[in-house]
Design a protein around this motif. Structure first.
Motif, PDB file in Angstrom:
ATOM      1  N   ALA A   1     -80.001  -5.980 -67.931  1.00  0.00           N
ATOM      2  CA  ALA A   1     -78.611  -5.598 -67.437  1.00  0.00           C
ATOM      3  C   ALA A   1     -77.802  -5.442 -68.532  1.00  0.00           C
ATOM      4  N   PRO A   2     -76.564  -4.607 -68.587  1.00  0.00           N
ATOM      5  CA  PRO A   2     -75.496  -4.470 -69.542  1.00  0.00           C
ATOM      6  C   PRO A   2     -74.753  -5.631 -68.961  1.00  0.00           C
ATOM      7  N   PHE A   3     -73.952  -5.958 -70.115  1.00  0.00           N
ATOM      8  CA  PHE A   3     -72.906  -7.176 -69.854  1.00  0.00           C
ATOM      9  C   PHE A   3     -71.831  -6.508 -68.999  1.00  0.00           C
ATOM     10  N   PRO A   4     -71.256  -7.017 -68.174  1.00  0.00           N
ATOM     11  CA  PRO A   4     -70.094  -6.576 -67.199  1.00  0.00           C
ATOM     12  C   PRO A   4     -68.902  -6.501 -68.001  1.00  0.00           C
ATOM     13  N   THR A   5     -68.049  -5.513 -68.147  1.00  0.00           N
ATOM     14  CA  THR A   5     -66.904  -5.399 -68.850  1.00  0.00           C
ATOM     15  C   THR A   5     -65.571  -5.595 -68.121  1.00  0.00           C
ATOM     16  N   PRO A   6     -64.524  -6.298 -68.230  1.00  0.00           N
ATOM     17  CA  PRO A   6     -63.763  -6.295 -67.422  1.00  0.00           C
ATOM     18  C   PRO A   6     -62.742  -5.013 -67.454  1.00  0.00           C
ATOM     19  N   SER A   7     -62.197  -4.587 -66.442  1.00  0.00           N
ATOM     20  CA  SER A   7     -61.419  -3.305 -66.320  1.00  0.00           C
ATOM     21  C   SER A   7     -60.328  -2.932 -67.396  1.00  0.00           C
ATOM     22  N   GLU A   8     -59.678  -4.153 -67.787  1.00  0.00           N
ATOM     23  CA  GLU A   8     -58.879  -3.960 -69.096  1.00  0.00           C
ATOM     24  C   GLU A   8     -58.565  -5.222 -69.802  1.00  0.00           C
ATOM     25  N   GLU A   9     -58.046  -5.011 -71.014  1.00  0.00           N
ATOM     26  CA  GLU A   9     -57.775  -6.303 -71.845  1.00  0.00           C
ATOM     27  C   GLU A   9     -56.688  -6.964 -71.235  1.00  0.00           C
ATOM     28  N   PRO A  10     -56.602  -8.161 -71.507  1.00  0.00           N
ATOM     29  CA  PRO A  10     -55.280  -8.950 -71.133  1.00  0.00           C
ATOM     30  C   PRO A  10     -54.107  -8.315 -71.777  1.00  0.00           C
ATOM     31  N   ARG A  11     -52.936  -8.333 -70.937  1.00  0.00           N
ATOM     32  CA  ARG A  11     -51.721  -7.740 -71.556  1.00  0.00           C
ATOM     33  C   ARG A  11     -51.085  -9.008 -72.185  1.00  0.00           C
ATOM     34  N   ASP A  12     -51.594  -9.145 -73.330  1.00  0.00           N
ATOM     35  CA  ASP A  12     -51.065 -10.313 -74.349  1.00  0.00           C
ATOM     36  C   ASP A  12     -51.004  -9.827 -75.474  1.00  0.00           C
ATOM     37  N   ASP A  13     -49.752 -10.397 -75.860  1.00  0.00           N
ATOM     38  CA  ASP A  13     -49.500 -10.090 -77.504  1.00  0.00           C
ATOM     39  C   ASP A  13     -50.128 -11.015 -78.348  1.00  0.00           C
ATOM     40  N   PRO A  14     -50.932 -10.448 -79.236  1.00  0.00           N
ATOM     41  CA  PRO A  14     -51.732 -11.482 -80.357  1.00  0.00           C
ATOM     42  C   PRO A  14     -50.642 -12.300 -81.071  1.00  0.00           C
ATOM     43  N   ASP A  15     -49.642 -11.402 -81.582  1.00  0.00           N
ATOM     44  CA  ASP A  15     -48.779 -12.232 -82.397  1.00  0.00           C
ATOM     45  C   ASP A  15     -48.082 -13.493 -81.898  1.00  0.00           C
ATOM     46  N   ALA A  16     -47.998 -13.420 -80.409  1.00  0.00           N
ATOM     47  CA  ALA A  16     -47.543 -14.935 -79.723  1.00  0.00           C
ATOM     48  C   ALA A  16     -48.467 -16.062 -80.224  1.00  0.00           C
ATOM     49  N   TYR A  17     -49.337 -15.909 -80.650  1.00  0.00           N
ATOM     50  CA  TYR A  17     -50.337 -16.950 -81.103  1.00  0.00           C
ATOM     51  C   TYR A  17     -50.210 -17.459 -82.361  1.00  0.00           C
ATOM     52  N   VAL A  18     -49.473 -16.683 -83.381  1.00  0.00           N
ATOM     53  CA  VAL A  18     -49.133 -17.212 -84.609  1.00  0.00           C
ATOM     54  C   VAL A  18     -48.259 -18.466 -84.677  1.00  0.00           C
TER      55      VAL A  18
END
Length: 71
Positions: A2-19
């Motif tokens: 079976a295919p891997f399930p994919t979420p309906s959308e990516e998290p609404r999160d800013d990658p720059d906030a992790y720096v």
């Protein structure tokens, strides 16, 4: 298989906030915010460039996130 399930959308999160965060703190935050995969990489690492939905890439140096991007 079976295919891997994919979420309906990516998290609404800013990658720059992790720096600047400590790597472990960044990983915890990413999991809390819905990233399905977190990839920690050293600076200059040779990586595949395929886009993975829901993946957050963290470039980590001296235990801190120096750069972050989706895919």
């Amino acid at each position: 298989m079976a295919p891997f399930p994919t979420p309906s959308e990516e998290p609404r999160d800013d990658p720059d906030a992790y720096v600047g965060l400590e790597a472990q703190q960044a990983e915890r935050r990413a999991a809390e915010r819905g990233w399905s995969t977190v990839r920690k990489l050293p600076p200059g690492a040779i990586i595949t460039m395929e886009y993975r939905f829901g993946r957050l890439n963290l470039e980590v140096e001296d235990g801190r996130v120096k750069r972050a991007w989706k895919g």
